[in-house]
Each structure stands twice: as C-alpha cells, then as structure tokens.
Scaffold this motif. Structure first.
Motif, mmCIF file in Angstrom:
data_model
loop_
_atom_site.group_PDB
_atom_site.id
_atom_site.type_symbol
_atom_site.label_atom_id
_atom_site.label_comp_id
_atom_site.label_asym_id
_atom_site.label_seq_id
_atom_site.Cartn_x
_atom_site.Cartn_y
_atom_site.Cartn_z
ATOM 1 N N PHE A 19 0.787 -1.220 0.000
ATOM 2 C CA PHE A 19 0.000 0.000 0.000
ATOM 3 C C PHE A 19 0.825 1.278 0.000
ATOM 4 C CE2 PHE A 19 -2.924 -3.151 1.824
ATOM 5 C CZ PHE A 19 -3.896 -3.067 0.857
ATOM 6 N N GLU A 24 2.068 2.169 -6.077
ATOM 7 C CA GLU A 24 1.125 2.713 -7.040
ATOM 8 C C GLU A 24 1.853 3.275 -8.264
ATOM 9 O OE1 GLU A 24 -1.891 6.346 -6.778
ATOM 10 O OE2 GLU A 24 -2.266 4.789 -5.306
ATOM 11 N N CYS A 43 -13.992 -2.308 -0.171
ATOM 12 C CA CYS A 43 -12.914 -2.400 0.817
ATOM 13 C C CYS A 43 -12.200 -3.738 0.704
ATOM 14 C CB CYS A 43 -13.467 -2.174 2.219
ATOM 15 S SG CYS A 43 -14.008 -0.482 2.481
ATOM 16 N N SER A 45 -8.760 -5.604 -1.618
ATOM 17 C CA SER A 45 -7.651 -5.410 -2.546
ATOM 18 C C SER A 45 -7.845 -6.362 -3.716
ATOM 19 C CB SER A 45 -6.318 -5.658 -1.847
ATOM 20 O OG SER A 45 -6.072 -4.649 -0.921
ATOM 21 N N CYS A 47 -6.304 -6.020 -6.549
ATOM 22 C CA CYS A 47 -5.040 -6.100 -7.273
ATOM 23 C C CYS A 47 -3.918 -5.805 -6.289
ATOM 24 C CB CYS A 47 -5.021 -5.128 -8.453
ATOM 25 S SG CYS A 47 -5.263 -3.394 -8.000
ATOM 26 N N THR A 48 -2.696 -6.158 -6.684
ATOM 27 C CA THR A 48 -1.544 -5.909 -5.817
ATOM 28 C C THR A 48 -0.519 -4.985 -6.450
ATOM 29 O OG1 THR A 48 -0.506 -7.922 -6.636
ATOM 30 C CG2 THR A 48 -1.769 -8.087 -4.584
ATOM 31 N N CYS A 59 -3.196 -0.479 -10.860
ATOM 32 C CA CYS A 59 -3.718 -0.848 -9.543
ATOM 33 C C CYS A 59 -3.739 0.417 -8.690
ATOM 34 C CB CYS A 59 -2.834 -1.923 -8.919
ATOM 35 S SG CYS A 59 -3.454 -2.538 -7.350
ATOM 36 N N SER A 61 -5.822 3.072 -5.654
ATOM 37 C CA SER A 61 -6.718 3.156 -4.508
ATOM 38 C C SER A 61 -8.105 3.545 -5.006
ATOM 39 C CB SER A 61 -6.214 4.212 -3.527
ATOM 40 O OG SER A 61 -7.174 4.446 -2.527
ATOM 41 N N GLY A 65 -10.138 0.237 -0.717
ATOM 42 C CA GLY A 65 -9.239 -0.856 -1.093
ATOM 43 C C GLY A 65 -8.454 -0.465 -2.329
ATOM 44 N N ARG A 66 -8.119 -1.434 -3.157
ATOM 45 C CA ARG A 66 -7.394 -1.188 -4.402
ATOM 46 C C ARG A 66 -8.081 -1.982 -5.506
ATOM 47 N NH1 ARG A 66 -3.033 1.534 -3.548
ATOM 48 N NH2 ARG A 66 -1.968 1.065 -5.482
ATOM 49 N N SER A 67 -8.146 -1.384 -6.706
ATOM 50 C CA SER A 67 -8.741 -2.071 -7.850
ATOM 51 C C SER A 67 -8.089 -1.585 -9.129
ATOM 52 C CB SER A 67 -10.260 -1.842 -7.887
ATOM 53 O OG SER A 67 -10.557 -0.471 -7.947
#
Length: 73
Positions: A19, A24, A43, A45, A47-48, A59, A61, A65-67
């Motif tokens: 994170f 990013e 909320c 993740s 993707c990483t 990927c 925020s 979460g992350r997408s």
C-alpha cells in the motif's frame, strides 16, 4: 518472541510494501485518478500491483481498497 508476534510484524511489513505510494507508481504509464472524498469503493484489494491489472489499467486506490482502474494521462 511468540509466533503470533512474528506473524503480525511480517503482515504489517507486507501491507506497508503493497500500500505504499511507490507501489502505485510502478509499472504502467499514466497516473491513478484522485479519489473524491466520500466516494469509497470496495474495501478489498482486487489487485496488488499494476502488473496484476489487464491492458493499460493500473492498480489504484479506490477510497477503501485497491482495484484496476484506467489511468489518467
């Protein structure tokens, strides 16, 4: 040290790496769009890293979460 303590420390280190702002910025061209206040997404993740997203998506925020999101130029 207990196994639980070591597990917690390792988990925190992994979360910080995933994170971090540097995570990013890696990978594909473009920038992640800014997240508008109050527009939190899922909320989770999903993707990483940029490499885990299809095509030109990054990927990013989503507010919680992350997408994978189509980047801004």
């Amino acid at each position: 040290m207990s196994r639980y303590f070591i597990f917690v420390i390792v988990s925190l280190l992994i979360a910080m790496a995933v994170f971090s702002p540097a995570a990013e910025a890696q990978g594909k061209a473009g920038r992640c769009p800014q997240v508008r206040p109050g527009s939190g997404g899922a909320c989770a993740s999903l993707c990483t890293s940029d490499n885990s997203c299809p095509g030109p998506q990054k990927c990013c925020s989503n507010g919680c979460g992350r997408s994978c999101i189509t980047p801004r130029s």
